[in-house]
Design a protein around this motif. Sequence first.
Motif, mmCIF file in Angstrom:
data_model
loop_
_atom_site.group_PDB
_atom_site.id
_atom_site.type_symbol
_atom_site.label_atom_id
_atom_site.label_comp_id
_atom_site.label_asym_id
_atom_site.label_seq_id
_atom_site.Cartn_x
_atom_site.Cartn_y
_atom_site.Cartn_z
ATOM 1 N N ALA A 172 -59.666 -21.999 -31.868
ATOM 2 C CA ALA A 172 -58.557 -22.033 -31.089
ATOM 3 C C ALA A 172 -58.996 -21.990 -29.654
ATOM 4 C CB ALA A 172 -57.686 -20.629 -31.449
ATOM 5 N N LEU A 173 -58.032 -22.440 -28.872
ATOM 6 C CA LEU A 173 -58.082 -22.643 -27.500
ATOM 7 C C LEU A 173 -57.026 -22.189 -26.828
ATOM 8 C CD1 LEU A 173 -60.210 -25.756 -27.130
ATOM 9 C CD2 LEU A 173 -61.266 -23.571 -27.240
ATOM 10 N N LYS A 174 -57.067 -21.284 -25.680
ATOM 11 C CA LYS A 174 -55.707 -20.768 -25.040
ATOM 12 C C LYS A 174 -56.112 -21.045 -23.402
ATOM 13 C CE LYS A 174 -52.548 -17.071 -24.110
ATOM 14 N NZ LYS A 174 -52.244 -15.514 -24.147
ATOM 15 N N PRO A 175 -55.751 -22.368 -22.779
ATOM 16 C CA PRO A 175 -55.821 -22.452 -21.474
ATOM 17 C C PRO A 175 -54.320 -21.539 -20.798
ATOM 18 C CG PRO A 175 -55.051 -24.418 -22.510
ATOM 19 C CD PRO A 175 -55.565 -23.625 -23.591
ATOM 20 N N GLU A 176 -54.456 -21.098 -19.714
ATOM 21 C CA GLU A 176 -53.267 -20.224 -19.404
ATOM 22 C C GLU A 176 -53.257 -20.330 -17.812
ATOM 23 O OE1 GLU A 176 -51.437 -16.294 -20.789
ATOM 24 O OE2 GLU A 176 -53.173 -16.033 -19.590
ATOM 25 N N VAL A 177 -52.013 -20.394 -17.214
ATOM 26 C CA VAL A 177 -51.959 -20.167 -15.774
ATOM 27 C C VAL A 177 -50.932 -18.865 -15.564
ATOM 28 C CG1 VAL A 177 -50.815 -21.033 -13.697
ATOM 29 C CG2 VAL A 177 -52.223 -22.535 -15.391
ATOM 30 N N GLY A 178 -51.214 -18.127 -14.572
ATOM 31 C CA GLY A 178 -50.551 -16.881 -14.473
ATOM 32 C C GLY A 178 -50.200 -16.578 -12.856
ATOM 33 N N ILE A 179 -49.034 -16.168 -12.574
ATOM 34 C CA ILE A 179 -48.814 -15.902 -11.053
ATOM 35 C C ILE A 179 -48.207 -14.220 -11.021
ATOM 36 C CG2 ILE A 179 -46.455 -16.818 -11.288
ATOM 37 C CD1 ILE A 179 -46.449 -17.490 -8.227
ATOM 38 N N SER A 180 -48.887 -13.589 -10.099
ATOM 39 C CA SER A 180 -48.497 -12.094 -9.930
ATOM 40 C C SER A 180 -47.895 -12.067 -8.469
ATOM 41 C CB SER A 180 -49.600 -11.460 -10.504
ATOM 42 O OG SER A 180 -49.615 -9.861 -9.908
ATOM 43 N N ARG A 181 -46.785 -11.213 -8.274
ATOM 44 C CA ARG A 181 -46.345 -10.988 -7.027
ATOM 45 C C ARG A 181 -46.188 -9.556 -6.782
ATOM 46 N NH1 ARG A 181 -46.093 -11.952 -1.561
ATOM 47 N NH2 ARG A 181 -44.155 -11.465 -0.828
ATOM 48 N N ARG A 182 -46.955 -8.818 -5.809
ATOM 49 C CA ARG A 182 -46.593 -7.396 -5.851
ATOM 50 C C ARG A 182 -45.983 -7.249 -4.410
ATOM 51 N NH1 ARG A 182 -48.795 -3.051 -3.064
ATOM 52 N NH2 ARG A 182 -50.457 -4.220 -2.190
ATOM 53 N N ARG A 183 -44.874 -6.269 -4.297
ATOM 54 C CA ARG A 183 -44.327 -5.912 -3.138
ATOM 55 C C ARG A 183 -44.042 -4.307 -3.379
ATOM 56 N NH1 ARG A 183 -41.840 -7.599 1.450
ATOM 57 N NH2 ARG A 183 -42.002 -9.805 0.648
ATOM 58 N N GLY A 184 -44.577 -3.390 -2.610
ATOM 59 C CA GLY A 184 -44.845 -2.092 -2.800
ATOM 60 C C GLY A 184 -45.446 -1.739 -4.049
ATOM 61 N N ARG A 185 -44.602 -0.705 -4.725
ATOM 62 C CA ARG A 185 -45.055 -0.306 -5.915
ATOM 63 C C ARG A 185 -44.801 -1.133 -7.068
ATOM 64 N NH1 ARG A 185 -46.326 5.364 -6.301
ATOM 65 N NH2 ARG A 185 -45.818 6.424 -4.513
ATOM 66 N N TRP A 186 -43.796 -1.994 -6.760
ATOM 67 C CA TRP A 186 -43.435 -3.263 -7.914
ATOM 68 C C TRP A 186 -44.339 -4.428 -7.910
ATOM 69 C CZ3 TRP A 186 -40.394 -1.431 -11.427
ATOM 70 C CH2 TRP A 186 -39.356 -0.391 -11.128
ATOM 71 N N THR A 187 -44.521 -4.996 -9.109
ATOM 72 C CA THR A 187 -45.393 -6.204 -9.276
ATOM 73 C C THR A 187 -44.734 -6.941 -10.581
ATOM 74 O OG1 THR A 187 -47.524 -5.200 -8.772
ATOM 75 C CG2 THR A 187 -47.522 -7.488 -9.995
ATOM 76 N N VAL A 188 -44.426 -8.214 -10.151
ATOM 77 C CA VAL A 188 -43.706 -9.189 -11.194
ATOM 78 C C VAL A 188 -44.703 -10.091 -11.711
ATOM 79 C CG1 VAL A 188 -41.865 -10.788 -11.551
ATOM 80 C CG2 VAL A 188 -41.225 -8.881 -10.209
ATOM 81 N N GLU A 189 -44.885 -10.409 -12.941
ATOM 82 C CA GLU A 189 -46.052 -11.198 -13.447
ATOM 83 C C GLU A 189 -45.383 -12.187 -14.462
ATOM 84 O OE1 GLU A 189 -49.968 -8.638 -13.452
ATOM 85 O OE2 GLU A 189 -48.830 -9.105 -15.293
ATOM 86 N N GLY A 190 -45.766 -13.372 -14.445
ATOM 87 C CA GLY A 190 -45.516 -14.487 -15.296
ATOM 88 C C GLY A 190 -46.632 -15.386 -15.723
ATOM 89 N N ASP A 191 -46.827 -15.440 -17.207
ATOM 90 C CA ASP A 191 -48.152 -16.356 -17.603
ATOM 91 C C ASP A 191 -47.495 -17.403 -18.582
ATOM 92 O OD1 ASP A 191 -49.551 -14.424 -16.096
ATOM 93 O OD2 ASP A 191 -50.007 -13.217 -18.070
ATOM 94 N N VAL A 192 -48.091 -18.785 -18.380
ATOM 95 C CA VAL A 192 -47.686 -20.022 -19.241
ATOM 96 C C VAL A 192 -48.866 -20.146 -19.635
ATOM 97 C CG1 VAL A 192 -46.600 -21.886 -19.198
ATOM 98 C CG2 VAL A 192 -45.479 -20.364 -17.626
#
Length: 300
Positions: A172-192
Amino acid sequence: MRFRLPIALALAAIGAPAAAQDLVPGIYTPSPVGFNVVSVISSFSKGSVTFDPSLPVQDGHSTLAGVGFGLTRTFDLAGRYANAGVILPAVYGHVQGVLAGQFEERRRTGQGDLVIRVAVNAYGARAMTPQEFAVYQSSPAQTVVGVSLTVVAPIGQYDASRIVNIGTNRWALKPEVGISRRRGRWTVEGDVAVVLFTDNTNYLNGGRREQTPIAAFQGHLIYGIRPGAWVAFDANFWRGGRITTNGVAAIELQNNSRVGLTLAVPVRRHQLRFAVSQGAYTRLGGDFLQLGLSYSYAWR
């Protein structure tokens, strides 16, 4: 033989190919290069299994318990932060259900398939020494874009004469792209990601089992409590993975999602992670309550 097939599908839906079901926050969060990390990862899952409506099965339930031993190395790849790691799991699985009016259950214990992952942060996180990383962490906002490839190698316990196995006898192969944005104590992430499978060409003594690709998405909202300590709300969704056995395709495909919480607690170069997740929507496959605990130690 055909009436035992659903039990095999149950374990396959919740075993090693669960890369599509990942709920792992912070996988593209950078750290200093030149470190080794050893990890012990344990998990326990229990719940119901939803089968393809064309199969004569009712009241499917399963229990899975596993422990994995992992090793990761952080390094400099053309000036960017990168890491590579391997995980070797051992799994206990129990699946039961009423098949064509008869109760059946299967138990298996053994070594699972080897998981290999290589990742590099292509934007926003260069390779850093511990001193440079301390300065990086103090900045009020950061954006990171990363790419990775996960490979599941079929070295797990597999017996072609048995319906239920720990190993999958396929890659099984899983290529992935992810983006992470941190501001102060909060971080939002999304991976496809997309999960691709080779065929199992020795399914039940020479049969062929195929599976179409799975498209997967996971997202995380992370709150930093203090350096190295954080809590995350996690959610994912995946669709696809229609199974064809000896030329006969299943009616349904997977169209599922999970939600969960993760807590990380550091102690010097040690870290503990606690995780809990639950199926939010399950069209086909496992609808589980899953508990996880991992321990990691880093050294240079």
